[in-house]
Scaffold this motif. Structure first.
Motif, PDB file in Angstrom:
ATOM      1  N   THR A   1       0.835  -1.198   0.000  1.00 36.23           N
ATOM      2  CA  THR A   1       0.000   0.000   0.000  1.00 36.23           C
ATOM      3  C   THR A   1       0.876   1.256   0.000  1.00 36.23           C
ATOM      4  O   THR A   1       0.608   2.208  -0.742  1.00 36.23           O
ATOM      5  CB  THR A   1      -0.935   0.014   1.221  1.00 36.23           C
TER       6      THR A   1
ATOM      7  N   TRP B   1       2.253   1.696  -3.393  1.00 35.85           N
ATOM      8  CA  TRP B   1       1.228   2.199  -4.303  1.00 35.85           C
ATOM      9  C   TRP B   1       1.002   3.690  -4.080  1.00 35.85           C
ATOM     10  O   TRP B   1       0.883   4.458  -5.047  1.00 35.85           O
ATOM     11  CB  TRP B   1      -0.079   1.429  -4.103  1.00 35.85           C
TER      12      TRP B   1
ATOM     13  N   ASN C   1     -10.131   3.706  -9.674  1.00 33.23           N
ATOM     14  CA  ASN C   1      -8.853   2.995  -9.591  1.00 33.23           C
ATOM     15  C   ASN C   1      -7.833   3.768  -8.770  1.00 33.23           C
ATOM     16  O   ASN C   1      -6.936   3.179  -8.176  1.00 33.23           O
ATOM     17  CB  ASN C   1      -8.281   2.757 -10.987  1.00 33.23           C
TER      18      ASN C   1
ATOM     19  N   ARG D   1      -9.954   4.132  -4.607  1.00 34.33           N
ATOM     20  CA  ARG D   1     -10.405   3.040  -3.746  1.00 34.33           C
ATOM     21  C   ARG D   1      -9.341   2.615  -2.738  1.00 34.33           C
ATOM     22  O   ARG D   1      -9.640   2.399  -1.569  1.00 34.33           O
ATOM     23  CB  ARG D   1     -10.845   1.847  -4.591  1.00 34.33           C
ATOM     24  N   THR D   2      -8.102   2.489  -3.141  1.00 33.97           N
ATOM     25  CA  THR D   2      -7.044   2.070  -2.216  1.00 33.97           C
ATOM     26  C   THR D   2      -6.869   3.085  -1.093  1.00 33.97           C
ATOM     27  O   THR D   2      -6.694   2.699   0.062  1.00 33.97           O
ATOM     28  CB  THR D   2      -5.720   1.878  -2.975  1.00 33.97           C
TER      29      THR D   2
ATOM     30  N   GLU E   1     -10.066   2.742   1.243  1.00 36.77           N
ATOM     31  CA  GLU E   1     -10.198   1.475   1.962  1.00 36.77           C
ATOM     32  C   GLU E   1      -9.007   1.154   2.848  1.00 36.77           C
ATOM     33  O   GLU E   1      -9.169   0.556   3.903  1.00 36.77           O
ATOM     34  CB  GLU E   1     -10.418   0.335   0.965  1.00 36.77           C
ATOM     35  N   GLU E   2      -7.813   1.540   2.443  1.00 42.17           N
ATOM     36  CA  GLU E   2      -6.635   1.099   3.186  1.00 42.17           C
ATOM     37  C   GLU E   2      -5.901   2.211   3.927  1.00 42.17           C
ATOM     38  O   GLU E   2      -5.218   1.932   4.903  1.00 42.17           O
ATOM     39  CB  GLU E   2      -5.676   0.380   2.236  1.00 42.17           C
TER      40      GLU E   2
END
Length: 135
Positions: free
Chosen positions: A77, A80, A106, A109-110, A113-114
């Motif tokens: 993560t 990213w 795209n 979302r990461t 959510e994270e």
């Protein structure tokens, strides 16, 4: 000399045909003038959009800087986040893509959510105001 007189008449007809074509292209000239007059509005719209995108990118870059050092996040993560928002240039390119590509989930979302759910508020506002209102 009298033999060439009918040819003079044909030359006059050709000139009249050109004048008729010019009157036909008058509407085209109006259209071209209208498009040319709208270029300044287009320029200022593009400039405003670029400034808003730059502000969003710098905001995200600054907010996510602490996430790059957060040991609670998975290394994938963090990698990213750095790849998408780690520098101002990367953040600008990512914001450009999420604004114009239509694939903004795209890039969002990461983070939601994270990293933190609060980014949902920012991206909701950004998508509604920039993508829907400015276009």
């Amino acid at each position: 000399l009298n033999v060439l007189r009918p040819f003079r008449f044909l030359r006059l007809l050709r000139t009249l045909r050109v004048l008729r074509a010019v009157r036909t292209f008058n509407k085209l000239k109006e259209l071209v003038d209208t498009v040319a007059a709208s270029f300044m509005a287009l320029f200022w719209s593009i400039l405003l959009l670029a400034i808003v995108m730059l502000m969003a990118a710098l905001f995200l870059c600054q907010c996510l800087a602490s996430s790059l050092e957060d040991e609670l996040l998975a290394p994938e993560t963090r990698a990213w986040v750095f790849r998408m928002y780690g520098t101002s240039t990367r953040a600008c390119y990512t914001v450009f893509e999420l604004t114009f590509s239509g694939g903004w989930p795209n890039y969002v979302r990461t983070l939601v959510e994270e990293v933190h759910n609060g980014y949902a508020v920012f991206f909701f506002s950004y998508i509604v105001l920039v993508t829907f209102a400015m276009f």
